[in-house]
Design an enzyme around this catalytic site. Structure first.
Site, short mmCIF file in Angstrom:
data_model
loop_
_atom_site.label_atom_id
_atom_site.label_comp_id
_atom_site.label_asym_id
_atom_site.label_seq_id
_atom_site.Cartn_x
_atom_site.Cartn_y
_atom_site.Cartn_z
N LYS A 66 -21.24 6.43 -65.87
CA LYS A 66 -20.54 7.52 -66.55
C LYS A 66 -21.49 8.27 -67.48
CE LYS A 66 -19.07 4.22 -70.02
NZ LYS A 66 -18.09 3.22 -70.36
N ARG B 62 -6.90 1.16 -76.34
CA ARG B 62 -7.29 2.44 -75.75
C ARG B 62 -6.41 2.56 -74.51
NH1 ARG B 62 -13.72 3.15 -74.74
NH2 ARG B 62 -13.17 2.22 -72.75
N TYR C 28 -36.73 26.33 -92.29
CA TYR C 28 -35.58 27.00 -92.88
C TYR C 28 -35.28 26.44 -94.27
CZ TYR C 28 -34.26 29.12 -88.42
OH TYR C 28 -34.24 29.87 -87.27
N MET D 237 -33.08 24.65 -83.96
CA MET D 237 -32.35 24.53 -82.70
C MET D 237 -33.27 24.05 -81.57
SD MET D 237 -30.25 27.41 -80.57
CE MET D 237 -29.10 27.81 -81.85
#
Ligand SMILES: *Cc1c(COP(=O)(O)O)cnc(C)c1O
Length: 811
Positions: A480, A578, A706, A755
């Protein structure tokens, strides 16, 4: 090999069961998946803690293999099969390899050391290749199994051998020495790694130098701490950067230059790399060349052309959905066979193309060589053959799917990207052909950040967990979340060869992608949504059923599709809270399932919430107990006998006694165990790496990034690296919390992570633009990172963004 059965029995200490007097074979194999000439194969059935090749024998007999060395003969008798029964098949394999090695009397280099073995081997091969037909160990085949495999590649066309030997504990080198029988020994370096198997450094060194017990010369660094272990000082041919008394003395005179003073000559060479590790490997190579009596001119010419060792078959994403297998640094007949085998295993499309250069060093006349090449290409059903070079163009031009070009440039001039679509392309050529130019045209363009996935490590880890299980226990592998971030497709393909029973995915689309790629294993979808049921049935995906409502919806749909005994998997909630049926739902569940044959309960399972936590052992045992009693209820009421399973990775490790009929392996496969002891037995699977884009030096008081978060207190060298939070690096690692590895040193992340980029402090590191940067991998295990940064490895691994290119490799 043609040998009397009685002689062979003596060599490997075997008892013979069979009716022949002579044993005849052309191949030796220990791997049931890669056979050639099956009826000409002698198969050694090795069994270790992790793997038992005896399971595959009936299969192999079916495929035509007739000769086996094994510890236990299968119960069933088949006519015409020869069994050599031994007490230890690995020992027999090693004895045979030693016998085989003794048939050849050309020079053989034996390389050992803690670091640099593979690089030195590959470089020496490159350096002496113009003068010898070299046989060398492939990749890093240096273990108790790898060494005999390598030696068995020796052949009468060779006249020089280079083999590496790696050991992890005492007594092993003695065995490898007998197999390699080196005539010259090379010690690369003695580091602190792999110390676990030894009492102390003394024991480690004295064990390693056993490789040199019978050599004529030993090449190593002039280092008193190591030399004291060498019995015969006369054999030593040493090098040093600090001690002028060494046989060869090196000094770095200027950038990119190395000065060498030997006993007979002093000269200078240009070197392509100058980090400290490369320098000692280069020194080892030059000293070896001097020992082999190479002239200073040849040494200088060849050393300047050394290259980074990236010889492995790299799987890359290509243009127009192609898959590219880059093998652009070698071309000999043997490696062509290996590459075609690799192509078959890794192809993601039905169309196979090969771009192949002229082939060298075969020892065969050209006509015969290319006859064999075309037979091989035909047998491998290669759809399109692009040949580059005068010889290949001349000899293969008769094949109908052949396109010849005289040179790489001629091909590049005609190149059109449109000609390559939805196919798997093997690019294989000798170095001189510069096929990297072709690869760079065929490769999908992305930035330099990659996640490398070691498929061998995955196989190792699978076998580790398999060793904790009974041979009858089934395994479901969880792929998965894109195989925990590692690429579900390639992993599923790998596992299809490794006899696992089920794959588990989270959502239907993950399963559909696997089916579209040709994966045929049963696939369970853990969180199926009603909207996907129809597609699931179309693609034969099996749902986890966790509620009455879901079951009813599925039954309705399955009935519409005329399903009969469609496999479903019942999930019980025993404490995870769950998905899953509660105990109180069971009577209703039974009521619905009893009368229907639209579906069939294939498995019943539950999930443990805390199998990794010793303090919740009682809770886990209660979950297991509840699971047994609740599932018993279903078994009795429905009169069924489904597969039952509850253990995840840490469950397998901590509660193997509750393995039941199947286990569900996840994170462990990807190299992460729940504690240090467990993780130490696994191999690292994924490495997230990038490169240094730019280096700059800033002065005291300047700020970086930044919001001017970092302020330098003195002159600081910084490196800008092209990976940021959009690639999956949590911003929380910035501002000196996290670090990366450059040249095996820690480089702290300074300023805020951007980023697509971040900056690291490399003031103390001798590094250059273009150098490799490791975010996590063997050097910085993802477990350590996760612990330091207050998260879990699962989150870091699955967080690596899909824009990061995945590169898969295996040896
Ligand atoms: C993810 C998952 C697993 C595997 O867990 P690991 O801890 O990664 O081994 C097993 N079972 C279920 C139901 C899961 O969702």
């Amino acid at each position: 090999m043609r040998i009397k059965v009685s002689d062979f029995c003596k060599i490997v200490s075997a008892n013979y069961l069979g009716g022949e007097t002579e044993l005849l074979f052309s191949h030796v194999s220990i791997d049931s998946r890669s056979l050639q000439n099956n009826d000409q194969t002698l198969f050694f059935a090795l069994s270790g803690a992790n793997h038992d090749a005896h399971h595959f024998i009936p299969d192999l007999i079916q495929k035509g293999v007739r000769n086996f060395v094994l510890t236990q003969k299968p119960a069933e008798n088949v006519n015409g099969i020869s069994y050599f029964v031994v007490s230890n098949a690995l020992e027999a394999f090693q004895k045979y390899a030693a016998f085989y090695r003794a048939q050849f009397d050309f020079p053989v280099l034996g390389i050992t050391g803690s670091r640099g073995k593979t690089v030195v081997k590959e470089w020496l091969n490159f350096l002496i290749n113009p003068d010898y037909n070299v046989i060398k160990s492939p990749k890093s085949y240096n273990s108790q199994v790898g060494v005999p495999l390598s030696v068995l590649g020796m052949d009468h066309k060779h006249n020089f051998g280079i083999f590496e030997a790696g050991i992890s504990t005492v007594k092993e080198m003695e065995i490898l020495e007998k197999i390699i029988q080196p005539t010259i020994g090379i010690l690369t370096s003695i580091g602190a790694d792999h110390n676990e198997g030894f009492l102390n450094l003394t024991e480690k060194i004295s064990e390693k130098v056993r490789l040199f017990d019978h050599v004529g010369k030993i090449i190593l660094e002039e280092d008193p701490a190591v030399l004291c272990y060498i019995k015969d000082r006369n054999k030593v041919f040493s090098w040093s950067f600090s001690n002028p008394n060494a046989d060869v003395f090196f000094s770095k005179t200027a950038k990119g230059k190395l000065h060498i003073i030997g006993k007979k000559a002093s000269f200078e060479v240009e070197i392509p790399f100058e980090d400290s590790i490369a320098l000692s490997n280069i020194a080892t190579c030059i000293t070896t060349l001097l020992c082999l009596k190479y002239s200073s001119e040849i040494i200088a010419a060849r050393i300047s052309k050394l290259y980074r060792v990236e010889m492995r078959l790299q799987v890359k994403n290509g243009i127009h959905h192609c898959t590219l297998i880059d093998d652009s640094y070698s071309s000999d007949f043997q490696s062509l066979k290996i590459a075609l085998d690799f192509l078959e295993k890794h192809k993601t499309h039905s169309v196979k193309t090969i771009i192949l250069s002229d082939i060298f060093q075969s020892g065969l006349p050209e006509v015969e060589l290319y006859r064999q090449v075309s037979t091989l290409l035909e047998a491998n059903k290669v759809n399109r053959i692009i040949g580059i070079g005068a010889s290949i163009s001349k000899h293969l031009k008769g094949l109908k799917n052949f396109y010849g070009f005289w040179s790489t440039d001629a091909f590049l001039r005609k190149f059109s990207a449109e000609d390559f679509q939805n196919e798997t392309i093997l690019v294989k050529g000798a170095r001189g052909f510069q096929f990297q130019k072709i690869c760079s045209l065929l490769e999908e363009k992305t930035h330099e950040t990659v996640l490398e996935i070691d498929l061998n490590a995955i196989r190792h880890n699978l076998n580790f967990y398999r060793s904790k299980l009974k041979s009858t226990t089934k395994i479901m592998v969880m792929v998965k979340a894109f195989g925990y971030g590692n690429g579900s497709l390639e992993i599923a393909k790998l596992l299809a060869h490794d006899k696992i029973d089920y794959l588990g995915v989270a959502f239907a689309d993950e399963g559909i992608a696997l089916r579209k790629a040709g994966i045929q294993l049963p696939i369970i979808v853990m969180n199926p949504e009603a909207s996907a049921f129809s597609a699931m049935i179309a693609y034969e995906l099996e749902p986890e059923i966790y509620s009455i409502k879901e079951l009813k919806t599925f039954l309705n749909l399955a009935q519409e599709k005329n399903a009969y005994q469609y496999p479903i998997h019942i999930k019980l909630d025993t404490g995870m809270r769950r998905l899953g049926f509660d105990a109180k739902d069971l009577p209703e569940l039974i009521g619905i399932l009893q009368p229907t044959n639209i579906v069939e309960v294939k498995t019943i399972f539950s999930h443990l919430s805390s199998s990794d936590m010793a303090e919740y052992r009682d809770f886990t045992l209660k979950q297991i107990g509840d699971f047994v009693s609740q599932s018993n209820l279903l078994l009795e009421a429905l009169e069924i006998n489904p597969i039952r399973h509850i253990l995840n990775t840490s469950g397998i490790y901590n509660f193997p006694e509750h393995q039941m009929d199947m286990v569900r392996l996840g994170i462990g496969l990807y190299g992460v165990g729940n504690d240090v002891v467990e993780t130490a037995q696994l191999e690292n699977v994924s490495t997230l790496k990038t490169i240094i884009l730019q280096i700059k030096t800033i002065s005291a008081g300047e700020s970086v990034g930044y919001a001017r978060k970092f302020r330098s207190s003195g002159v600081t060298k910084i490196a800008v690296i092209p990976i940021g939070y959009a690639d999956g690096i949590p911003r929380a690692w910035g501002n000196e919390k996290g670090y990366v590895y450059i040249k095996e040193c820690k480089a702290t992340i300074i300023g805020s992570i951007c980023m697509d980029m971040m900056m690291v402090d490399v003031t103390e590191i001798d590094c250059y633009e273009g150098d490799e940067v490791i975010i996590f991998g063997k050097e910085i295990p993802v477990t350590v990172l996760a612990a330091q940064l207050g998260t879990i490895p699962y989150e870091i691994m699955t967080g690596v963004s899909q824009r990061v290119k995945r590169i898969f490799y295996q040896e």
